[in-house]
Design a protein around this motif. Structure first.
Motif, PDB file in Angstrom:
ATOM      1  N   TYR A   1       2.105   4.694  -1.363  1.00 37.06           N
ATOM      2  CA  TYR A   1       1.673   5.779  -2.237  1.00 37.06           C
ATOM      3  C   TYR A   1       2.873   6.541  -2.790  1.00 37.06           C
ATOM      4  O   TYR A   1       2.766   7.238  -3.777  1.00 37.06           O
ATOM      5  CB  TYR A   1       0.778   6.749  -1.472  1.00 37.06           C
TER       6      TYR A   1
ATOM      7  N   LYS B   1       2.741  12.370  -0.525  1.00 38.08           N
ATOM      8  CA  LYS B   1       2.558  10.927  -0.662  1.00 38.08           C
ATOM      9  C   LYS B   1       3.384  10.162   0.369  1.00 38.08           C
ATOM     10  O   LYS B   1       2.945   9.127   0.877  1.00 38.08           O
ATOM     11  CB  LYS B   1       2.915  10.496  -2.088  1.00 38.08           C
TER      12      LYS B   1
ATOM     13  N   GLU C   1       1.527  10.469   3.643  1.00 37.45           N
ATOM     14  CA  GLU C   1       0.327   9.634   3.594  1.00 37.45           C
ATOM     15  C   GLU C   1       0.682   8.149   3.718  1.00 37.45           C
ATOM     16  O   GLU C   1      -0.039   7.381   4.366  1.00 37.45           O
ATOM     17  CB  GLU C   1      -0.425   9.892   2.285  1.00 37.45           C
ATOM     18  N   THR C   2       1.795   7.744   3.107  1.00 33.54           N
ATOM     19  CA  THR C   2       2.225   6.360   3.192  1.00 33.54           C
ATOM     20  C   THR C   2       2.566   5.988   4.624  1.00 33.54           C
ATOM     21  O   THR C   2       2.146   4.940   5.135  1.00 33.54           O
ATOM     22  CB  THR C   2       3.442   6.120   2.278  1.00 33.54           C
TER      23      THR C   2
ATOM     24  N   TYR D   1       0.821  -1.202   0.000  1.00 31.70           N
ATOM     25  CA  TYR D   1       0.000   0.000   0.000  1.00 31.70           C
ATOM     26  C   TYR D   1       0.866   1.268   0.000  1.00 31.70           C
ATOM     27  O   TYR D   1       0.568   2.230   0.690  1.00 31.70           O
ATOM     28  CB  TYR D   1      -0.965   0.024   1.196  1.00 31.70           C
TER      29      TYR D   1
END
Length: 344
Positions: free
Chosen positions: A125, A169, A172-173, A123
């Protein structure tokens, strides 16, 4: 302890020695070290001079265990396959994590093979997958499994001036991946590093107010950055989600306990013993001509498995320990040290 070692400045022999002397004087009893921006490109490794080799050797001589992502970054630096063909600066430095206990790095994986549970680093990003560098620490009498053990996240979030969406990103990761760990496993997690965020932290009568960065108008007017992101609204429709709000959320979810849903706590604000000053006063980085000029962008966070005993920014304000300040500057970042106790 976490410390950005300013490898982009290609540290000299004397600067590297100052960093090692600082570690010897103030960190003889520290168990875990998270280093970012370690230069591995200046000299031939065989000469045993490079920044990377000197820092790594310091710990190996003291019988510490180390792991790093130098080989990953070196391969990406030399890669001529798009989209990595013209990216240089982020891959010229690496991270080192050192531990008093055995340690190994967690493999990266874009796929989910976990049967409903997080397994490896899926998952993602972020395009720069080496931004968060994760290692397993083998504590005494504790087994590392998909559900249990200690993970140490060594984060080096790229600054936003040249890589605006990449910074978002990466944040967010980190948030989404650790959120999954908190929700679906019983892993202990420590997160530390240089986040290049938030813009400012202010102590108030109600608690702590987090002020994230916000892109200025010139960035919002660019076609790419002006594209709205959409999310589900309560009425079942969709609502425009502009880029600047996504940026602010990405920083807030990491540091603002009022907005985040994970179990991570910022050691500086949750420690039993901490100065608890505004980030403009007790800071880890000085930004020349910046607004504000002093920032706390280096952090240590721990999940609910830990009791956070103390947190200290070693910038010379409270004690003589001086990772940076006037005069000698082993780095342009100050170290952050926390004392964590695993709760029974």
């Amino acid at each position: 302890m976490t410390w950005n070692l300013h490898g982009e400045n290609h540290p000299s022999r004397s600067t590297i020695q100052e960093q090692i002397d600082f570690l010897k004087e103030y960190h003889q009893d520290t168990d875990l070290f998270l280093f970012q921006a370690v230069d591995y490109t200046k000299k031939d490794e065989s000469e045993d001079f490079s920044h990377f080799q000197q820092i790594k050797s310091h710990f190996e001589e003291r019988d510490y265990y180390t792991t790093d992502n130098r080989d990953w970054n070196r391969q990406l630096l030399n890669l001529d396959v798009q989209p990595y063909h013209n990216i240089n600066s982020p891959f010229r430095r690496c991270k080192i994590t050192a531990s008093r206990w055995p340690i190994d790095r967690e493999p990266l994986d874009l796929r989910n093979n976990g049967n409903g549970k997080p397994r490896h680093l899926n998952y993602f990003y972020a395009s720069f997958l080496t931004g968060p560098f994760v290692a397993n620490v083998y504590l005494h009498n504790e087994e590392i499994t998909d559900n249990e053990g200690l993970e140490v996240w060594n984060a080096g979030i790229i600054h936003g001036s040249g890589w605006k969406e990449e910074k978002i990103k990466a944040l967010e990761t980190v948030y989404s991946r650790i959120y999954l760990q908190n929700q679906q496993t019983d892993k202990k997690i420590i997160l530390g590093g240089d986040f290049n965020a938030p813009w400012k932290e202010t102590k108030t009568d109600e608690g702590v107010e987090i002020h994230p960065h916000s892109p200025d108008a010139k960035h919002l007017n660019k076609p790419f950055y002006g594209n709205p992101y959409r999310y589900q609204a309560e009425n079942g429709g969709t609502k425009q989600f502009p880029f600047n709000q996504r940026w602010r959320n990405a920083e807030s979810y990491i540091f603002d306990s009022e907005k985040s849903d994970w179990d991570m706590k910022d050691a500086y604000w949750h420690a039993n013993d901490s100065l608890e000053l505004n980030s403009t006063e007790d800071h880890t980085h000085v930004v020349n001509n910046g607004n504000p000029p002093n920032k706390r962008i280096d952090h240590l966070l721990a999940d609910d498995h830990f009791n956070i005993k103390s947190c200290e920014i070693q910038n010379g304000i409270e004690v003589e320990a001086n990772g940076f300040s006037n005069g000698k500057t082993p780095s342009d970042h100050a170290p952050v040290k926390a004392t964590l106790e695993i709760e029974a």
